[in-house]
Enzyme design. Structure first.
Site, PDB file in Angstrom:
ATOM      1  N   GLU A   1       0.733  -1.038  -0.148  1.00 34.26           N
ATOM      2  CA  GLU A   1       0.265   0.186   0.141  1.00 34.26           C
ATOM      3  C   GLU A   1       0.792   0.677  -0.392  1.00 34.26           C
ATOM      4  O   GLU A   1       1.378   1.228   0.142  1.00 34.26           O
ATOM      5  CB  GLU A   1      -0.690  -0.004   1.496  1.00 34.26           C
TER       6      GLU A   1
ATOM      7  N   CYS B   1       3.674   8.358   1.483  1.00 34.39           N
ATOM      8  CA  CYS B   1       3.763   8.103   2.570  1.00 34.39           C
ATOM      9  C   CYS B   1       4.304   6.000   1.533  1.00 34.39           C
ATOM     10  O   CYS B   1       3.430   6.046   1.737  1.00 34.39           O
ATOM     11  CB  CYS B   1       2.611   7.728   3.677  1.00 34.39           C
TER      12      CYS B   1
ATOM     13  N   CYS C   1       5.374  -6.906   7.855  1.00 32.28           N
ATOM     14  CA  CYS C   1       6.040  -6.029   8.764  1.00 32.28           C
ATOM     15  C   CYS C   1       6.240  -7.335  10.297  1.00 32.28           C
ATOM     16  O   CYS C   1       5.286  -7.937  10.021  1.00 32.28           O
ATOM     17  CB  CYS C   1       5.876  -4.830   9.297  1.00 32.28           C
TER      18      CYS C   1
ATOM     19  N   CYS D   1       3.721  -5.113  17.036  1.00 33.77           N
ATOM     20  CA  CYS D   1       3.135  -3.714  17.250  1.00 33.77           C
ATOM     21  C   CYS D   1       1.743  -4.058  17.563  1.00 33.77           C
ATOM     22  O   CYS D   1       1.117  -4.147  16.234  1.00 33.77           O
ATOM     23  CB  CYS D   1       3.255  -2.505  16.912  1.00 33.77           C
TER      24      CYS D   1
ATOM     25  N   CYS E   1      -1.276  -2.384  15.024  1.00 31.11           N
ATOM     26  CA  CYS E   1      -0.914  -2.264  13.799  1.00 31.11           C
ATOM     27  C   CYS E   1      -1.049  -2.978  12.452  1.00 31.11           C
ATOM     28  O   CYS E   1      -0.744  -4.094  13.198  1.00 31.11           O
ATOM     29  CB  CYS E   1       0.884  -2.114  13.624  1.00 31.11           C
TER      30      CYS E   1
ATOM     31  N   CYS F   1      -1.558   1.998   8.735  1.00 33.37           N
ATOM     32  CA  CYS F   1      -0.090   1.216   7.776  1.00 33.37           C
ATOM     33  C   CYS F   1      -0.924  -1.086   7.847  1.00 33.37           C
ATOM     34  O   CYS F   1      -1.680  -1.121   8.671  1.00 33.37           O
ATOM     35  CB  CYS F   1       0.445   0.965   9.551  1.00 33.37           C
TER      36      CYS F   1
END
Ligand code: SAH
Length: 348
Positions: A91, A104, A111, A115, A118, A332
């Site tokens: 994205e 961005c 990832c 976290c 996220c 995100c």
């Protein structure tokens, strides 16, 4: 096949030198690709016919496919879902500010940081993105959507400092006058706080803007919210940020997501002040953008106001991030997540 996309001038020069074409032609090719956005070698009419033919046979300009586009109702945010050559989905988001457009950029497929707030980390990390794939994200807005680019934030999916070399290559391309020609100051790299690479970045002597995702006033809250942070003590992250400031002269921004009942109370604000008492960093407060199933909620307006006032009363400079892109799930990994959940055929 040699992919021209995302290459720098010396790389194109070396490629065409192998076929004995003169060096100055490399600049013309880059000018066609990056400035005039001509992606078909046969239309590069300043090049001699034999060179156009040779390029068509020996090179490609490989730009990702746009699978979906979403525009927020207020028009302040646009998001693209892209499919890469290996089928991976990423994205990229464009935010329209008063001062210009900021892109961005995602730095990894998925990832690995874990976290809890996220969406991009739910399936872990698949691979690093190349500099060329990062550059595509910017160019697709510039070319397809006709968006002038004012600044870039490496704040999409992924942890940029664990993909250090390619991120740096991308940043240098953004700065290169034959590519985007952006100042280093208008490029922000956002990190979970991988301490050794913050020192490494500081020593590169490039005046990038550095944002550190702090999100907590102490190790125990931080380790819960950001499991990858267990590797580093929060004090060491703050110390590394201060080293970045003294070496580059660039004030670091601490990102702090506000989550109701978790890190947004008065006592958390006071503890944050004491953690940062020797730091020159600026604090950016971000009310959490709820992801489905996360059960994390932003505090009330009053709680946010109180938190901010405590920091300011202790001499901190604080901004409250304007909510952007909520309606199009711009935080995100949210669009990719929704796409993958509802549209299995797009799942990589
Ligand atoms: N790994 C890097 C960059 C990606 S995350 C880092 O941690 O900094 C970058 C930023 O995305 C985070 O600091 C946070 O500001 C934002 N973010 C991610 N999920 C979010 C959510 N659910 N709500 C609000 N902001 C979020």
């Amino acid at each position: 096949m040699f992919d021209v996309w995302g290459k720098s001038l010396p790389e194109i020069e070396a490629f065409i030198a192998d076929a004995k074409f003169p060096r100055f032609r490399a600049k013309q090719i880059l000018d066609y690709v990056y400035r005039r956005n001509t992606f078909d070698f046969s239309l590069m009419l300043q090049l001699p016919q034999n060179m156009r033919q040779w390029l068509t046979e020996n090179a490609v300009i490989c730009v990702p496919e746009v699978v979906d586009t979403m525009q927020s109702p207020s028009g302040d945010t646009m998001k693209l879902l892209l499919r890469l050559r290996d089928g991976s989905l990423i994205e990229t988001v464009c935010m329209h500010h008063d001062y210009g457009n900021s892109i961005c950029v995602s730095t990894q497929v998925g990832c690995g940081m874990g976290c809890v707030f996220c969406a991009s980390t739910k399936d872990g990390v698949k691979r690093n993105l190349t500099a060329s794939e990062m550059l595509s994200q910017v160019y697709l807005f510039k070319v397809m959507k006709g968006v002038p680019v004012h600044s870039i934030v490496l704040m999409g999916s992924g942890e940029p400092l664990t993909n250090y070399e390619e991120c740096l290559r991308f940043i240098k391309l953004c700065h290169d006058p034959s590519c985007l020609g952006l100042s280093y100051r208008s490029i922000t790299i956002s990190t979970c706080g991988t301490v050794p690479n913050i020192y490494r970045l500081a020593d590169e002597n490039i005046p990038l803007t550095l944002a550190i995702s702090l999100h907590a006033p102490n190790d125990s809250i931080r380790n819960w919210l950001m499991p990858s942070s267990r590797q580093y003590k929060i004090d060491d992250v703050v110390r590394a940020a201060e080293y970045y400031f003294t070496s580059t002269g660039r004030r670091v921004t601490f990102e702090y997501i506000l989550i109701k009942g978790m890190n947004a109370g008065k006592e958390n604000a006071l503890e944050l002040c004491s953690l940062l008492k020797n730091s020159h960093g600026h604090i950016n407060l971000i009310p959490v953008n709820g992801t489905e199933r996360s059960h994390l909620y932003p505090p009330s307006g009053n709680e946010i106001y109180t938190f901010k006032r405590i920091l300011e009363a202790n001499g901190r400079t604080v901004t409250l991030r304007r909510k952007m892109g909520e309606k199009i799930e711009a935080a995100c990994g949210q669009l990719k997540r929704r796409y993958s959940d509802t549209n299995r055929e797009y799942t990589p």
